[in-house]
Design a protein around this motif. Structure first.
Motif, PDB file in Angstrom:
ATOM      1  N   LEU A 470      -8.987  10.290   6.811  1.00 59.57           N
ATOM      2  CA  LEU A 470      -8.742  11.266   7.860  1.00 59.57           C
ATOM      3  C   LEU A 470      -9.002  10.655   9.229  1.00 59.57           C
ATOM      4  O   LEU A 470      -8.223  10.863  10.164  1.00 59.57           O
ATOM      5  N   SER A 471     -10.041   9.863   9.336  1.00 57.20           N
ATOM      6  CA  SER A 471     -10.303   9.250  10.649  1.00 57.20           C
ATOM      7  C   SER A 471      -9.209   8.244  10.990  1.00 57.20           C
ATOM      8  O   SER A 471      -8.941   7.977  12.162  1.00 57.20           O
ATOM      9  N   MET A 472      -8.546   7.703   9.980  1.00 51.69           N
ATOM     10  CA  MET A 472      -7.419   6.807  10.241  1.00 51.69           C
ATOM     11  C   MET A 472      -6.180   7.583  10.683  1.00 51.69           C
ATOM     12  O   MET A 472      -5.617   7.342  11.741  1.00 51.69           O
ATOM     13  N   PHE A 473      -5.745   8.521   9.862  1.00 48.66           N
ATOM     14  CA  PHE A 473      -4.464   9.199  10.137  1.00 48.66           C
ATOM     15  C   PHE A 473      -4.560  10.230  11.260  1.00 48.66           C
ATOM     16  O   PHE A 473      -3.665  10.331  12.092  1.00 48.66           O
ATOM     17  N   ALA A 474      -5.627  11.028  11.227  1.00 47.42           N
ATOM     18  CA  ALA A 474      -5.614  12.252  12.038  1.00 47.42           C
ATOM     19  C   ALA A 474      -5.889  11.983  13.507  1.00 47.42           C
ATOM     20  O   ALA A 474      -5.736  12.886  14.327  1.00 47.42           O
ATOM     21  N   ASN A 475      -6.292  10.761  13.847  1.00 47.00           N
ATOM     22  CA  ASN A 475      -6.502  10.436  15.253  1.00 47.00           C
ATOM     23  C   ASN A 475      -5.322   9.702  15.876  1.00 47.00           C
ATOM     24  O   ASN A 475      -5.403   9.255  17.018  1.00 47.00           O
ATOM     25  N   ILE A 476      -4.241   9.569  15.140  1.00 42.39           N
ATOM     26  CA  ILE A 476      -3.030   8.963  15.703  1.00 42.39           C
ATOM     27  C   ILE A 476      -2.203  10.074  16.355  1.00 42.39           C
ATOM     28  O   ILE A 476      -1.908  11.075  15.706  1.00 42.39           O
ATOM     29  N   PRO A 477      -1.854   9.910  17.619  1.00 35.79           N
ATOM     30  CA  PRO A 477      -1.066  10.951  18.278  1.00 35.79           C
ATOM     31  C   PRO A 477       0.229  11.237  17.520  1.00 35.79           C
ATOM     32  O   PRO A 477       0.833  10.337  16.930  1.00 35.79           O
ATOM     33  N   GLN A 478       0.633  12.473  17.553  1.00 36.80           N
ATOM     34  CA  GLN A 478       1.932  12.910  17.025  1.00 36.80           C
ATOM     35  C   GLN A 478       2.033  12.873  15.495  1.00 36.80           C
ATOM     36  O   GLN A 478       3.132  13.029  14.967  1.00 36.80           O
ATOM     37  N   VAL A 479       0.927  12.638  14.816  1.00 37.16           N
ATOM     38  CA  VAL A 479       0.930  12.757  13.362  1.00 37.16           C
ATOM     39  C   VAL A 479       0.462  14.155  12.983  1.00 37.16           C
ATOM     40  O   VAL A 479      -0.477  14.674  13.581  1.00 37.16           O
ATOM     41  N   THR A 480       1.123  14.750  12.024  1.00 33.57           N
ATOM     42  CA  THR A 480       0.623  15.982  11.420  1.00 33.57           C
ATOM     43  C   THR A 480       0.069  15.632  10.042  1.00 33.57           C
ATOM     44  O   THR A 480       0.761  15.000   9.241  1.00 33.57           O
ATOM     45  N   MET A 481      -1.178  15.997   9.799  1.00 31.61           N
ATOM     46  CA  MET A 481      -1.779  15.715   8.498  1.00 31.61           C
ATOM     47  C   MET A 481      -2.119  17.038   7.824  1.00 31.61           C
ATOM     48  O   MET A 481      -2.918  17.821   8.325  1.00 31.61           O
ATOM     49  N   LEU A 482      -1.487  17.265   6.677  1.00 29.66           N
ATOM     50  CA  LEU A 482      -1.700  18.486   5.912  1.00 29.66           C
ATOM     51  C   LEU A 482      -2.672  18.203   4.775  1.00 29.66           C
ATOM     52  O   LEU A 482      -2.643  17.123   4.183  1.00 29.66           O
ATOM     53  N   VAL A 483      -3.507  19.185   4.494  1.00 29.36           N
ATOM     54  CA  VAL A 483      -4.537  19.000   3.470  1.00 29.36           C
ATOM     55  C   VAL A 483      -4.471  20.200   2.527  1.00 29.36           C
ATOM     56  O   VAL A 483      -5.274  21.125   2.612  1.00 29.36           O
ATOM     57  N   PRO A 484      -3.514  20.184   1.605  1.00 29.51           N
ATOM     58  CA  PRO A 484      -3.303  21.353   0.755  1.00 29.51           C
ATOM     59  C   PRO A 484      -4.459  21.556  -0.222  1.00 29.51           C
ATOM     60  O   PRO A 484      -5.132  20.603  -0.621  1.00 29.51           O
ATOM     61  N   THR A 485      -4.628  22.811  -0.607  1.00 25.14           N
ATOM     62  CA  THR A 485      -5.752  23.174  -1.473  1.00 25.14           C
ATOM     63  C   THR A 485      -5.294  23.758  -2.807  1.00 25.14           C
ATOM     64  O   THR A 485      -6.091  24.342  -3.534  1.00 25.14           O
ATOM     65  N   LEU A 491       3.189  21.672  -2.779  1.00 25.37           N
ATOM     66  CA  LEU A 491       4.657  21.627  -2.876  1.00 25.37           C
ATOM     67  C   LEU A 491       5.314  22.238  -1.646  1.00 25.37           C
ATOM     68  O   LEU A 491       6.357  21.757  -1.191  1.00 25.37           O
ATOM     69  N   ASP A 492       4.711  23.290  -1.106  1.00 23.70           N
ATOM     70  CA  ASP A 492       5.224  23.845   0.157  1.00 23.70           C
ATOM     71  C   ASP A 492       5.155  22.792   1.262  1.00 23.70           C
ATOM     72  O   ASP A 492       6.097  22.619   2.043  1.00 23.70           O
ATOM     73  N   ASP A 493       4.037  22.103   1.316  1.00 24.44           N
ATOM     74  CA  ASP A 493       3.871  21.077   2.351  1.00 24.44           C
ATOM     75  C   ASP A 493       4.925  19.976   2.193  1.00 24.44           C
ATOM     76  O   ASP A 493       5.516  19.513   3.174  1.00 24.44           O
ATOM     77  N   LEU A 494       5.131  19.578   0.963  1.00 25.49           N
ATOM     78  CA  LEU A 494       6.117  18.522   0.704  1.00 25.49           C
ATOM     79  C   LEU A 494       7.522  19.000   1.068  1.00 25.49           C
ATOM     80  O   LEU A 494       8.315  18.254   1.665  1.00 25.49           O
ATOM     81  N   ALA A 495       7.802  20.237   0.718  1.00 26.22           N
ATOM     82  CA  ALA A 495       9.137  20.782   1.032  1.00 26.22           C
ATOM     83  C   ALA A 495       9.363  20.829   2.545  1.00 26.22           C
ATOM     84  O   ALA A 495      10.433  20.482   3.045  1.00 26.22           O
TER      85      ALA A 495
END
Lengths: 686, 686
Positions: A470-485, A491-495
């Protein structure tokens, strides 16, 4: 091949100290080897027998513990020859990715760990200087051995030039053909000749990476083998390097001779040895794949002909496909820390479960979406991208070799052309593509979907931990990181992430989806682990960006809000249930579903009725997610005294090595008991 | 060569709209080119003249604005030929690192930006899809063009297979011999042949990287050139690729012919063109280096013989050595955004100033420390590692090529062997080595010193911004990151980081030193910018780890503590001075000196007398430093209401492109005015 395990125990099998079974005794030569000096002292005619013992030991060990058995089986003779010829630790041997270092460990005082299951935990799955002076580095990612060896050799040569003496002799890098597809390995090759001086690169060519070799260089390498090392183009010559070829890479005497010829050489040289991956391995029952080895399979001395059969891709069988960790090499994609035999019939781990789920969702779209492509940098099996799926996917699946950097840039190219790339690998390997995530992907708003496996805390070894994803991906501008539960969210996130570029709801850039881990999969299998919602989710109303990024409030309460990210979400529900039961506190329970932006409206709505916000995450706190919420409140209000207090729970900034997940959770306070008491105390003080 | 600049203006030079000078008119062919169609429509016999005009335009432009002129001069004919033969944007051309895309921009509707200084700002220094449909990506890091092109080609082929049609024609990657040393470029080569289908890789071989080519592959490449492309080993063949050679890489007609032959080819092919970097460039006065070009220099058509002289390394002269940004290629290591002529005689920028300072401190140690090695992944000049230093350093200096991954692994090897490696390059390029920082360096506690140049906010373009360096380095376990605020501190930090391995005070692992930026250098030149200390520092009492990591309290006050990290530290002093003058508030002023651990004793000591803590940093807040302090207080006390409020000032999570530093500081509230009013307001409310 399982004499060791199968034999009846008698009293001689119990040692005096604790009455537990003593080591198997059918490896008498190996038992007497406590250091490389013992390998040197053996009569030459016993080397083959030593290799036979080692091979049997590896096979027994593999059945019991799993591990990177295939690559080690292929390297038995070469490793014996290395320690016969070279003088470790004066001579320095660097094993690339170090999956193939088991034999090395056996010959450097650690044989008991392989001979005696009671000593299994004595050693790690990788080289480790804390374990032995014969180990140079902890390594679990591919391709850096040549660079590391260059560094050691550089220092030796500097000391020799400056002082006339050095405590470093020959420097040897051992690298496989799979590892060689990593960019950094090519960088190392290109620098080795430039540097000059003694440097011996053992190129262990078993014609296989993890799921077959991919890349244009493998054709010329095959011709090089077929010609006995004489054909051009020769990749190593093209990097300016001297070159030798040893066809009989599983003939210990041939290897001893070849290594002796390059010992103390005054310039870098590549010794290309042709080995048989998994030599001596008898594939799992029911494996009917044809022999894959392109060249004529070598007869391995000391191995009965019936055992000397290489099954094509035995790792696609369930028998071998049980990895919880990430191999970069190995005939079986099996964890060093699981038990292939004991694991048979057990439920799938979350990586395979959710990996298969994603592939099953994507596959029906292939017929109508030509540009939809799944990309795996060499580790499909561990992530549920099965052999069968790959066969059916055809051109919709690309294995790029062990090349995370290329894979992400390649995906950015696909996205620019209007295609829909999905790149899948393990969190810690994605570190290799950090710059491509920044530049080719995010800066360019390339619509790349990243499936991030093994993100977050796990019982992983230290080189494969996903606690930093998370500290790698989520601090890059313009990236959206989804964390499904849940699988449904996933599958919604992937779609959503893979909506066609023209779709009005499509995200404006890259989406990283953190594949759910053990906590989520357990809750899918047992809804009682979600006492608040019982696993019944509020359906998404729509697939707009705003909807996808909105936090989901699953229980409205007061005083305290528990925001549980990803794998910790079930813990949030269980904590809330215990708070209600034990303290009569009805907490607000929130699944934030993503970690790259804050839901300001949700955060603001909490102010009125909540004095405490608790954030949970199963990764490193520093640079992580919870601290962003703490900072939001601290910086957002004119009246500090009326801000809610925020408490963050997550991992410390540290490396951890094979510590069970439950123990890590306890260490970091990620337990119901600790959270309930902390929350109750904090509320009592407000 | 400076007719354009030198000519007298007359009324015809002013356009009707605003009365400013009109474009120079001695490039009549170029003026009439508004798209590649115009290149195609030119009579064949005018192509050479067009190239002459373009070359003159580049030279004038370079004198006025600087930029990556050398690589563009070498690519004039090839770029004209590309647009003569291929049909952009149907055919897709990806320029690696895109330094060499000026000519491409001239031919795709943007010539005015190069012809007319008033239109200089119309275009960026890199390809950019927002600028033109002929540009595929924003690129400023090397080596990804082949991978990106593979992705575009893959999508085209998938569309053709699925739909029978695609809006993508030929796919062309243009990559230089310097860029080719990047690992990801080799990964791309290895994947290209595997993928198959139309893909044309133009290998622009000018025999030079930034400071000369380094690597074993360049010998075989030279023999390949000398043999007219027939010699083995052929690196491209070794990667399974078809191959063509064009010796006359600055002969537009030869290139048109060669490109026409591969147009619409049905498989990947490398077209190796031998070009003259800086063709037509007349070196700076006083440059007496011999001709470096190994092969016989080519006569470039249309360029007078006297101009057709390549000076060896003109970038070591002050004339060309003015970069504030990071070129990965270019005869001059000069920024696109500075003015070489206008910059003559101006003071050095912080990168060169502090880079030279570090090298001057290390150099005297070479005689007695054979293992002390400075490593630069290909960009020494920009960072003050001068040509003269490199010559004197001998084996103590290693240029690894454009290979950040290798450079860091190499350094880890040196450290393991007992040597003392110092790796120096630009923050954003270090992103390439993120995994090696994690694995080979930090996990292995390798005593590597990293000199992190251009870290933090600057007026940089978007691909080279250092605003993310802290979130990259400081969240890796076991890394110590020092952020010195003066030359004295900087040298102390360097001395500590490079203490010999046996020294009791030596750090237990890697140390990243963020090289000071403009704010610090300005204060060194004008101590009035440090109104509290006047630049007089408290000397370090000792060099123990505890001392090196302790925060330095430079003024004891009350109510508010201002903690200014690194480049923002002078702002902390100026803000404190203004608070005292305007509001009678005596603030505590702290220089934390490092950003990887908190000084708990300092933080706790602030509680009693301070209700407000203000953190300043010149990088991204998310994942950054200040939020760790906010989280510390939030999580450390049993009594939230008695915690001080923490306000964090720093950069938003965003990409910024060539925005002046002062404007960025204003945007993020990093100004005395904003801070004073915010602090005064917050204190008034407590």
């Amino acid at each position: 091949m399982s004499d060791v395990l199968g034999k009846e125990l008698d009293t001689a099998d119990f040692d005096d100290v604790n009455g537990t079974p003593a080591p198997a005794t059918d490896a008498p030569l190996l038992h007497n080897i406590s250091s490389p000096a013992d390998v040197k002292a053996l009569p030459a005619d016993q080397l083959t027998e030593l290799c036979r013992e080692i091979r049997n030991t590896l096979l027994s060990y593999g059945h019991t513990h799993g591990g990177h058995i295939g690559s080690n089986l292929g390297m038995v003779e070469a490793t014996v020859a290395l320690h016969r010829v070279f003088d470790s630790p004066l001579d320095r041997i660097v094993f690339d990715v170090s999956h193939q270092s088991y034999v090395h460990k056996m010959l450097t005082g650690r044989a008991l760990a392989y001979l005696d299951p009671r000593h299994f935990q004595d050693v790690t799955g990788f080289t480790n200087p804390d374990e032995s002076k014969h180990d140079q580095f902890v390594l679990g990612h591919t391709g850096t051995s040549i660079s590391l060896a260059c560094g050691i050799a550089k220092t030796r040569d500097a000391e020799l030039a400056g002082n006339g003496t050095s405590n470093i002799g020959n420097v040897v890098a051992v690298i496989g053909d799979g590892s060689l597809s990593s960019g950094v390995a090519f960088e190392g090759l290109n620098n080795a000749a430039e540097q000059g001086g003694n440097l011996i690169i053992i190129f262990n060519d078993n014609e296989m990476s993890i799921a077959g070799d991919f890349g244009g260089m493998y054709g010329p390498l095959a011709r090089l083998r077929a010609s006995g090392g004489t054909a051009q183009p020769n990749l190593f010559n093209a990097f300016g390097l001297d070159y030798r070829y040893v066809e009989a890479g599983n003939d210990v005497n041939a290897l001893v001779k070849a290594f002796a010829e390059v010992r103390d050489i005054d310039h870098p040289v590549v010794v290309h040895i042709h080995t048989l991956k998994g030599a001596g391995y008898e594939g799992s029952a029911g494996n009917d794949q044809p022999l894959r080895h392109a060249d004529a399979a070598q007869q391995v001395e000391g191995i009965p002909a019936t055992d000397n059969v290489l099954h094509a891709e035995p790792w696609h069988s369930d028998h071998c496909n049980l990895s919880d960790h990430e191999p970069h090499e190995g005939q079986c994609e099996a964890s060093h820390w699981q038990n292939p035999d004991a694991s048979l019939g057990k439920p799938e781990d979350p990586r395979k479960y959710y990996g298969k789920m994603a592939m099953a969702a994507l596959e029906p779209r292939f017929a109508t979406e030509p540009g939809l492509v799944v990309i795996s940098p060499a580790t499909p099996g561990s992530n549920g991208i099965t052999h069968e799926f790959r066969e059916r996917a055809g051109a919709h699946y690309v294995d790029t070799g062990i090349t995370e950097s290329h894979a992400v840039a390649f995906a950015a190219g696909i996205a620019r052309a209007g295609g829909t790339p999905v790149v899948a690998t393990t969190a810690s390997f994605f570190q290799r593509a950090y710059d491509q995530f920044f530049q080719e992907m995010s800066l360019n708003r390339s619509r790349v979907t990243v499936l991030d496996f093994l993100g977050g805390l796990s019982g992983s070894d230290n080189t494969h931990s996903g606690a930093y994803d998370l500290s790698m991906f989520a601090n890059i501008p313009q990236v959206t990181m989804l964390v499904p539960t849940s699988g449904r969210d996933y599958l919604d996130d992937l779609a959503w992430a893979t909506l066609p570029a023209g779709d009005a709801d499509a995200p404006d850039g890259a989406v990283v989806i953190r594949v759910p881990g053990e906590g989520i999969l357990a809750a899918e299998r047992d809804p009682n682990l979600l006492p608040i919602t019982g696993g019944h989710e509020v359906a998404r109303s729509e697939f707009t960006t705003a909807d996808m990024l909105a936090w989901r409030v699953n229980q409205f309460g007061s005083r305290v809000a528990i925001v549980g990210l990803g794998n910790t979400y079930p813990l949030a529900e269980r904590t809330a249930a215990a708070l209600a039961a034990d303290h009569g506190i009805v907490a607000t329970v929130i699944d934030p579903r993503q970690c790259t932006s804050l839901d300001i409206s949700a955060l603001e709505s909490l102010r009125a009725e909540h004095s405490l916000i608790v954030t949970l995450e199963d990764g490193q706190l520093e640079g992580g997610w919870g601290e962003k919420i703490t900072a939001y409140y601290a910086n957002s209000s004119n009246d500090h005294s009326r801000n809610p207090q925020v408490l963050n729970f997550g991992a410390s900034k540290e490396f951890t090595d094979r510590i069970p997940l439950a123990e890590l959770n306890a260490r970091y306070g990620l337990t119901v008991e600790h959270l309930v008491s902390t929350i109750a105390d904090a509320i009592a003080r407000r």
